[in-house]
Write an enzyme that holds these catalytic residues in place. Sequence first.
Site, PDB file in Angstrom:
ATOM      1  N   ARG A  39      32.744  88.977  41.819  1.00  0.00           N
ATOM      2  CA  ARG A  39      32.685  88.150  40.587  1.00  0.00           C
ATOM      3  C   ARG A  39      32.138  86.796  40.992  1.00  0.00           C
ATOM      4  NH1 ARG A  39      36.349  84.490  38.536  1.00  0.00           N
ATOM      5  NH2 ARG A  39      36.327  84.172  36.275  1.00  0.00           N
ATOM      6  N   SER A 110      37.558  94.098  29.981  1.00  0.00           N
ATOM      7  CA  SER A 110      38.678  93.170  29.737  1.00  0.00           C
ATOM      8  C   SER A 110      39.108  93.296  28.279  1.00  0.00           C
ATOM      9  CB  SER A 110      38.218  91.720  29.942  1.00  0.00           C
ATOM     10  OG  SER A 110      37.676  91.533  31.200  1.00  0.00           O
ATOM     11  N   LYS A 139      40.089  81.200  36.602  1.00  0.00           N
ATOM     12  CA  LYS A 139      39.120  81.371  35.497  1.00  0.00           C
ATOM     13  C   LYS A 139      39.213  80.137  34.614  1.00  0.00           C
ATOM     14  CE  LYS A 139      38.141  84.758  31.761  1.00  0.00           C
ATOM     15  NZ  LYS A 139      36.702  84.988  31.881  1.00  0.00           N
TER      16      LYS A 139
HETATM   17  C1  LIG Z   1      37.961  88.912  33.532  1.00  0.00           C
HETATM   18  C2  LIG Z   1      38.408  90.018  34.166  1.00  0.00           C
HETATM   19  C3  LIG Z   1      39.525  90.761  33.665  1.00  0.00           C
HETATM   20  N1  LIG Z   1      39.958  91.867  34.314  1.00  0.00           N
HETATM   21  C4  LIG Z   1      39.333  92.269  35.426  1.00  0.00           C
HETATM   22  C5  LIG Z   1      39.878  93.511  36.101  1.00  0.00           C
HETATM   23  F1  LIG Z   1      40.992  93.188  36.755  1.00  0.00           F
HETATM   24  F2  LIG Z   1      38.987  93.993  36.954  1.00  0.00           F
HETATM   25  F3  LIG Z   1      40.181  94.434  35.179  1.00  0.00           F
HETATM   26  N2  LIG Z   1      38.287  91.650  35.954  1.00  0.00           N
HETATM   27  C6  LIG Z   1      37.772  90.524  35.379  1.00  0.00           C
HETATM   28  N3  LIG Z   1      36.764  89.941  35.883  1.00  0.00           N
END
Ligand SMILES: C=C1C=NC(C(F)(F)F)=NC1=N
Length: 205
Positions: A39, A110, A139
Amino acid sequence: MKRSDLAVYFIMGTENCKENPLSVLEDALKSGITMFQLREKGAKALKGEAYETFALTCQSLCKEYAIPFIINDDVELAIKINADGVHVGQEDKPLAQIREQLKGKIVGVSVHNEEEMKLAVAGGADYVGIGPIYETQSKADAKPAAGVSFLSKARTDYPDFPIVGIGGITTNNALEVLRAGADGVAVISAICQSSNRGQTINQLK
Ligand SMILES: C=C1C=NC(C(F)(F)F)=NC1=N
């Protein structure tokens, strides 16, 4: 993808690590993560050639440990380098289109409420990420911490669907997320900043 692949889902980008991100990833792989998501976000995020090269290096490390390698958001790159899958948010392309482009690959979505959950399941997602469960440092534009209530509801409504919790999860609260019905926990800082990743990862299971 098996539900157990979600057990300790490490997510990382170059902004999350003070140390060399590749050595953090290798240490995490050695220490027993079960899935990895690249990410790459933030002001200093790698772009273009540098990003692709970094992704390829992460992918080959994951291959060495037979761990699924997922790319966040960048469907085109995932296709180009034949990643094991992608993780997308609500703002990305329609799920049906991504599902079509990535047949046979892992597509994670998500979700934050029942409607988004319903659409993800109906749209062919392989797993959903639910969060942020707790306050997150990782985030910038995260929604407020929701706790485990929606996760529990999603598990009740979808007893067999792969669900991973995310957001502020540490060795101190992971058990609560699993008890609420998650198949696993997605973690950024707790693993990136750990001084003993083997111990940390064991305590997340
Ligand atoms: C914003 C996000 C929310 N959930 C997930 C995951 F945990 F992979 F499901 N990854 C992300 N980048």
